[in-house]
Design a protein around this motif. Structure first.
Motif, PDB file in Angstrom:
ATOM      1  N   UNK A 170       0.838  -1.201   0.000  1.00 40.37           N
ATOM      2  CA  UNK A 170       0.000   0.000   0.000  1.00 40.37           C
ATOM      3  C   UNK A 170       0.869   1.245   0.000  1.00 40.37           C
ATOM      4  N   UNK A 171       1.932   1.217   0.795  1.00 45.95           N
ATOM      5  CA  UNK A 171       2.867   2.343   0.841  1.00 45.95           C
ATOM      6  C   UNK A 171       3.571   2.514  -0.497  1.00 45.95           C
ATOM      7  N   UNK A 172       3.944   1.399  -1.112  1.00 46.79           N
ATOM      8  CA  UNK A 172       4.594   1.444  -2.424  1.00 46.79           C
ATOM      9  C   UNK A 172       3.679   2.103  -3.453  1.00 46.79           C
ATOM     10  N   UNK A 173       2.412   1.692  -3.477  1.00 44.53           N
ATOM     11  CA  UNK A 173       1.469   2.256  -4.445  1.00 44.53           C
ATOM     12  C   UNK A 173       1.269   3.742  -4.208  1.00 44.53           C
ATOM     13  N   UNK A 174       1.092   4.130  -2.955  1.00 47.30           N
ATOM     14  CA  UNK A 174       0.890   5.546  -2.647  1.00 47.30           C
ATOM     15  C   UNK A 174       2.127   6.368  -2.979  1.00 47.30           C
ATOM     16  N   UNK A 175       3.303   5.800  -2.704  1.00 47.22           N
ATOM     17  CA  UNK A 175       4.546   6.510  -3.026  1.00 47.22           C
ATOM     18  C   UNK A 175       4.662   6.745  -4.527  1.00 47.22           C
ATOM     19  N   UNK A 176       4.259   5.752  -5.324  1.00 45.78           N
ATOM     20  CA  UNK A 176       4.296   5.916  -6.775  1.00 45.78           C
ATOM     21  C   UNK A 176       3.374   7.021  -7.241  1.00 45.78           C
ATOM     22  N   UNK A 177       2.147   7.039  -6.716  1.00 41.91           N
ATOM     23  CA  UNK A 177       1.198   8.072  -7.104  1.00 41.91           C
ATOM     24  C   UNK A 177       1.636   9.454  -6.694  1.00 41.91           C
TER      25      UNK A 177
END
Length: 224
Positions: A170-177
């Motif tokens: 979840x953190x990875x996805x948010x960091x990408x966005x």
């Protein structure tokens, strides 16, 4: 009468879904390898002043055009794998749609090449053109659609994974966005080295999608 699929049918469907997800997994390494190798090697290109899209110009421009077309196709096709893997989960409808739109946007960005500018390719006058051509405007529109779709897909995936208790991804996805949102915003605002922050943001968002697709290949309950 209720019918159930056979183990063989489920196995074939699962294998097809994995292949589709592999398209998303492969998209980022291919994009980064082709774009960044050109950025490092092509004469006159400066990633702190020139967007990666500018690589579509010049005698070797076909390399970056092909990069846009192939990677865009991988994302558009791979979105079907995301739809199958996320079926019934929060974000399972819109994340695949957004990834497919991002892929189509990349294809359009390859078809419509931006104008040469700011000394690249070599021999181009420094500074921005006095007037942009229609295909340059089309390229910028396609890029904006791609960026917004990637941002939204990453943030929706972050929410979905967070609710599922998968905090790391979840953190990875948010960091990408967020990386793409900030990188694009900085570039549009004319900040120093904005083309570099945009490149970092795009690759970070795409990398998040690729890593999440890789995880879904192994852990999605929808893949038999």
């Amino acid at each position: 009468m209720t019918t159930t699929s056979s183990p063989t049918t489920r196995s074939r469907t699962g294998a097809a879904t994995r292949r589709l997800l592999t398209c998303v997994v492969a998209a980022t390494p291919l994009w980064a390898a082709v774009a960044l190798s050109q950025a490092a090697l092509r004469e006159g290109f400066d990633i702190t002043r020139h967007p990666l899209s500018a690589l579509s110009n010049g005698s070797l421009g076909w390399l970056q055009i092909t990069n846009f077309l192939v990677v865009g196709t991988l994302l558009a096709v791979g979105a079907t794998g995301l739809r199958r893997a996320l079926l019934g989960a929060p974000g399972g409808t819109w994340v695949p749609r957004l990834v497919r739109v991002a892929g189509i946007g990349m294809i359009a960005a390859g078809v419509f090449v931006m104008d040469p500018a700011d000394g690249f390719p070599v021999g181009t006058p420094y500074g921005q053109p006095a007037a942009l051509t229609w295909h340059s405007y089309a390229h910028f529109a396609a890029g904006s659609i791609t960026f917004l779709s990637l941002i939204a897909a990453c943030l929706l995936l972050g929410r979905r994974l967070g609710r599922a208790g998968d905090r790391r991804y979840a953190l990875l996805a948010r960091a990408g966005g967020v990386a793409l949102l900030l990188g694009n915003g900085w570039a549009m605002g004319g900040g120093p080295a904005g083309t570099l922050t945009l490149a970092v943001g795009v690759i970070t968002a795409m990398l998040a999608l690729s890593l999440i697709a890789m995880r879904l290949r192994s852990h999605s309950p929808n893949i038999a």
